[in-house]
Design a protein around this motif. Structure first.
Motif, PDB file in Angstrom:
ATOM      1  N   GLY A   1      37.764  46.475  49.505  1.00  0.00           N
ATOM      2  CA  GLY A   1      37.727  45.565  50.646  1.00  0.00           C
ATOM      3  C   GLY A   1      37.112  44.213  50.362  1.00  0.00           C
ATOM      4  O   GLY A   1      37.103  43.342  51.225  1.00  0.00           O
ATOM      5  N   SER A   2      36.612  43.989  49.159  1.00  0.00           N
ATOM      6  CA  SER A   2      35.942  42.728  48.872  1.00  0.00           C
ATOM      7  C   SER A   2      36.909  41.551  48.787  1.00  0.00           C
ATOM      8  O   SER A   2      36.495  40.404  48.896  1.00  0.00           O
ATOM      9  N   PHE A   3      38.219  41.814  48.614  1.00  0.00           N
ATOM     10  CA  PHE A   3      39.200  40.737  48.541  1.00  0.00           C
ATOM     11  C   PHE A   3      40.043  40.656  49.815  1.00  0.00           C
ATOM     12  O   PHE A   3      41.072  39.988  49.834  1.00  0.00           O
TER      13      PHE A   3
ATOM     14  N   GLU B   1      41.985  37.425  51.314  1.00  0.00           N
ATOM     15  CA  GLU B   1      41.887  36.391  50.270  1.00  0.00           C
ATOM     16  C   GLU B   1      43.307  35.999  49.865  1.00  0.00           C
ATOM     17  O   GLU B   1      44.043  36.814  49.312  1.00  0.00           O
ATOM     18  N   PRO B   2      43.731  34.754  50.149  1.00  0.00           N
ATOM     19  CA  PRO B   2      45.118  34.345  49.850  1.00  0.00           C
ATOM     20  C   PRO B   2      45.506  34.529  48.376  1.00  0.00           C
ATOM     21  O   PRO B   2      46.628  34.961  48.084  1.00  0.00           O
ATOM     22  N   ALA B   3      44.633  34.206  47.467  1.00  0.00           N
ATOM     23  CA  ALA B   3      44.952  34.343  46.045  1.00  0.00           C
ATOM     24  C   ALA B   3      45.211  35.804  45.685  1.00  0.00           C
ATOM     25  O   ALA B   3      46.108  36.107  44.884  1.00  0.00           O
ATOM     26  N   PHE B   4      44.466  36.713  46.264  1.00  0.00           N
ATOM     27  CA  PHE B   4      44.656  38.136  45.973  1.00  0.00           C
ATOM     28  C   PHE B   4      45.995  38.605  46.533  1.00  0.00           C
ATOM     29  O   PHE B   4      46.713  39.369  45.894  1.00  0.00           O
TER      30      PHE B   4
END
Length: 71
Positions: free
Chosen positions: A39-41, A44-47
């Motif tokens: 859940g840390s990403f 996040e658009p890049a992820f």
């Protein structure tokens, strides 16, 4: 013997406080590396882009590997 009983009382209070602190800092459940970062990403658009590229490659669309980078 008042000083001895006072010392014993103080020592019991210290031991009780230490026990309480140890319970507070003890991990409730051990986590492995994956569980710690799950859940840390999120959001996040890049992820999200990386996931989309990975899916395209798995589908056989390797043309995404040669696409120019966008900044």
């Amino acid at each position: 013997m008042t000083s001895n009983s006072s010392l014993e009382e103080r020592m019991a209070a210290v031991e009780a406080a230490l026990s309480q602190i140890q319970k507070q800092i003890a991990p409730t459940q051990s986590l492995n590396g994956v569980q710690q970062i799950t859940g840390s990403f999120k959001d996040e658009p890049a992820f999200e882009e990386i996931l989309a590229l990975g899916q395209a490659i798995r589908r056989g669309d390797e043309s995404v590997l040669n696409a120019p980078e966008q900044e």
